[in-house]
Design an enzyme around this catalytic site. Structure first.
Site, short mmCIF file in Angstrom:
data_model
loop_
_atom_site.label_atom_id
_atom_site.label_comp_id
_atom_site.label_asym_id
_atom_site.label_seq_id
_atom_site.Cartn_x
_atom_site.Cartn_y
_atom_site.Cartn_z
N ARG A 307 0.87 -1.19 0.00
CA ARG A 307 0.00 0.00 0.00
C ARG A 307 0.90 1.23 0.00
NH1 ARG A 307 -3.23 -3.26 3.95
NH2 ARG A 307 -5.36 -3.36 3.19
N ASN A 465 -12.10 -5.85 1.45
CA ASN A 465 -12.48 -4.78 2.40
C ASN A 465 -13.43 -3.81 1.72
OD1 ASN A 465 -10.52 -6.05 3.87
ND2 ASN A 465 -8.97 -4.46 3.59
N ASP A 466 -13.05 -3.39 0.54
CA ASP A 466 -13.92 -2.46 -0.18
C ASP A 466 -15.05 -3.18 -0.90
OD1 ASP A 466 -13.11 0.23 0.28
OD2 ASP A 466 -11.23 -0.25 -0.71
N CYS A 513 -6.57 -10.04 -1.34
CA CYS A 513 -5.69 -9.32 -0.42
C CYS A 513 -6.43 -8.51 0.62
CB CYS A 513 -4.72 -8.43 -1.19
SG CYS A 513 -5.55 -7.09 -2.09
C1 PEP Z 1 -9.31 -3.94 0.12
O1 PEP Z 1 -10.09 -3.02 -0.16
O2 PEP Z 1 -9.69 -5.08 0.41
C2 PEP Z 1 -7.86 -3.71 0.13
C3 PEP Z 1 -7.02 -4.70 0.26
O3 PEP Z 1 -7.41 -2.45 0.05
P1 PEP Z 1 -7.50 -1.34 1.20
O4 PEP Z 1 -7.85 -2.04 2.49
O5 PEP Z 1 -6.17 -0.68 1.24
O6 PEP Z 1 -8.60 -0.44 0.69
MG MG Z 2 -9.48 -1.22 -1.12
#
Ligand code: PEP
Ligand code: MG
Length: 592
Positions: A307, A465-466, A513
């Site tokens: 990141r 996550n998103d 991820c």
């Molecule tokens: C996600 O969105 O799952 C991700 C890995 O990215 P971030 O948590 O940095 O938005």
């Molecule tokens: Mg994300």
């Protein structure tokens, strides 16, 4: 702080080093040293100069003895910081400047030192390079050390020898010398008022696996020596004066963790393969180069997600192409991992940087963020892409575009990348012409067109996550709706399945991820769905590897079939828990 109010008081800070520590507070009360300023009579000047020289000599001796007495091999690796302090102390400009000002202005040593250090600090502030700029903090530490010797005329370091038993160090801030000087066998945790993930204390704490929580604001004002505190370095929680039942709860957690740790470090080195021979790559998610030690120790094959936002967040000016290049080259050359996936800037939503102007938006999670921002602010995007390309010549780097919502964005991002490649070629700068390009699958719209997208890129990386946030319409950082955040929601699982199936039909690989990848309970589902890579926080890799190695993929595929017949996340979770508790009682029996 009222003692009664602070029974079982919970403080929330930044978690910077994993694990649980329970111990008595050892409060390092440094406080601010008052710098007295006075003018000198002619006949006092030489004596004052001698006093300053003696203080420098004393500082050098202190630092050398700290270096010599470093109790641990691991810590010794970080002793170069002390060398840097020694160099600054003996720097002619620094040293002579102070003496010169004392003599010319006829002022005392503390005052002259204050003037010189302020000058140094304001020059450091302007330095472009983030690493060099941070060295300003080192000048500050030296200043504090010299000042303490000048003002108090005594040893300026902490009295580590006075520490009895294991303690939790509570301090406003800790200099690298403070941290290194400690007999770490006596330290069970660190808690500080200030600092972030990049501060020296955090880096050393992580490398040594000592739990730490920083950035608590006023913790030094809230605790007293010998009070009991609990640190949860994963949650960023510090509990002051815990009630007996809370202490028991954390004690049990701590005992479990330390017994597991040994076993985990053994598992970390083993292959990530199911009982019936299905190989799945296990990578690490990182935010800082300093995490590479841990990545190696915990057995990541590669970096599945770097990141890069923190490069932007940690500085006052925008990073240049060369800033990017230097950072990525270190990753490219690191032979401990087989590949590094660099995700381009994903600012916006829950991640901001003061240097990039984003208009105030009512709904930033759906606003001008990530790839949308990069495509608009081309200079920022191009600096990063050129930096990645340059570094790609030195090792296996991959590029990952975040938050794409459709094909046009992918094509646009690739076009910008191609322009950067053309420029570098014309400038005769070498780079990897075959560098792999991937996209995050985290906006629900992309899951419906993965068949098309698979023709355009070399790999997918599912950001659950998103993806969960947007699919279920719940703010991922809003605690009021967190109960709706369900990775096992049937629609989420179907999206993952479709993404993998389309990717494989198009002959490309898929990584997952999001946090979901590091949750041992979900491992059988992810194996059954045939993901090619899971990327997670390095600390959880051994846990996940253990589960992978204990399962058969054919069983996981059958389980996925059954899970897909369930109507809700709750039903799926109940089934999963039942299965996993039977197969891995020691890992799931307590609802782990
Ligand atoms: C996600 O969105 O799952 C991700 C890995 O990215 P971030 O948590 O940095 O938005
Ligand atoms: Mg994300």
């Amino acid at each position: 702080m009222n003692q009664e109010r602070f029974q079982n008081g919970k403080l929330k800070g930044t978690p910077v080093s994993s694990g649980i520590a329970i111990g008595k507070v050892y409060l390092l009360e440094r406080g601010r040293i008052h710098v007295s300023k006075y003018t000198l009579k002619d006949e006092q000047v030489e004596k004052e100069t001698a006093r300053f020289k003696a203080a420098v000599k004393r500082s050098v001796e202190e630092l050398n003895s700290i270096k010599d007495s470093i109790p641990d091999d691991e810590v010794r690796k970080h002793a170069f910081i002390i060398d840097a302090h020694l160099l600054i102390l003996q720097d002619r400009y620094f040293y002579n400047d102070v003496i010169d000002i004392m003599r010319r202005q006829r002022i005392n040593a503390e005052w002259a030192l204050d003037i010189v250090v302020s000058k140094f600090l304001s020059s450091f502030e302007k330095v472009e390079d983030p690493y060099l700029r941070e060295r300003g903090q080192d000048v500050n530490y030296i200043y504090q050390r010299l000042l303490r010797i000048l003002v108090k005329g005594k040893v300026s370091g902490m009295d580590a020898k006075g520490i009895k038993g294991k303690v939790v160090i509570v301090a406003h801030d800790l200099s690298p010398a403070d941290t290194i000087q400690l007999d770490l066998n006596k330290v069970s945790g660190f808690v500080t008022d200030v600092g972030g993930r990049t501060s020296h204390t955090s880096i050393v704490a992580r490398a040594l696996e000592i739990p730490a929580v920083v950035g608590l604001g006023t913790v030094t004002g809230l605790v007293r020596n010998n009070e009991t505190v609990i640190i949860d370095g994963d949650e960023g929680v510090v509990i002051v004066n815990p009630a007996p039942e809370v202490q028991r709860e954390y004690l049990a957690k701590q005992v479990d963790l330390s017994a597991q740790r040994k076993e985990f470090l053994r598992i970390a080195k083993l292959r990530s393969e199911t009982k019936d021979g299905f190989r799945i790559r296990v990578g690490a998610n990182i935010e800082l180069l300093a995490e590479m030690d841990i990545v190696e120790r915990y057995g990541a094959e590669g970096i599945g997600l770097y990141r890069t936002e923190y490069i932007y967040l940690s500085r006052k000016t925008l990073p240049t192409e060369m800033d990017h290049y230097h950072i990525y080259r270190k990753l490219a050359e690191n032979r401990a991992v087989k590949y590094t996936t660099i995700r381009t800037l994903d600012l916006g939503g829950d991640k901001f940087a003061s240097k990039i102007e984003v208009p105030k938006e009512i709904n930033p999670a759906m606003g001008l963020r990530a790839i949308r921002l990069c495509i608009k602010e081309l200079d920022i995007f191009r600096a990063q892409l050129r930096g990645i390309l340059r570094a790609s010549f030195y090792g296996p780097l991959r590029i990952l575009f975040p938050m794409v919502s459709g094909m046009d964005e992918v094509k646009r991002a690739k076009a910008v990348l191609r322009e950067c490649m053309d420029e570098l070629r014309a400038e005769q700068v070498p780079f990897n012409e075959e560098i792999e390009i991937g996209i995050m699958i985290e906006v629900p719209s992309t899951t419906m067109i993965t068949d098309l997208l698979a023709r355009e890129v070399d790999f997918f990386s599912i950001g659950t996550n998103d993806l969960i946030q947007y699919t279920l319409a719940i703010d991922r950082v809003n605690e009021y709706v967190s109960y709706l955040y369900e990775p096992l929601h049937p629609s989420v699982l179907r999206m993952i399945k479709k993404t993998v199936d389309d990717a494989h039909a198009g002959k490309i690989e898929v990584c997952l991820c999001g946090e979901m990848a590091g949750e041992p309970l979900y491992v059988p589902i992810l194996l059954g769905l045939e993901l090619d890579e899971l990327s997670m926080n390095a600390y959880v890799i051994p846990r996940v590897k253990k589960i992978i190695r204990g399962l058969g993929q054919s069983y996981c595929k059958e389980l996925v079939k059954e899970i897909f017949s369930k109507e809700s996340a709750k039903e799926s979770e109940a089934l999963l828990r039942k299965e996993m508790t039977t197969m891995f009682p020691e890992d799931f029996a307590r609802g782990a």
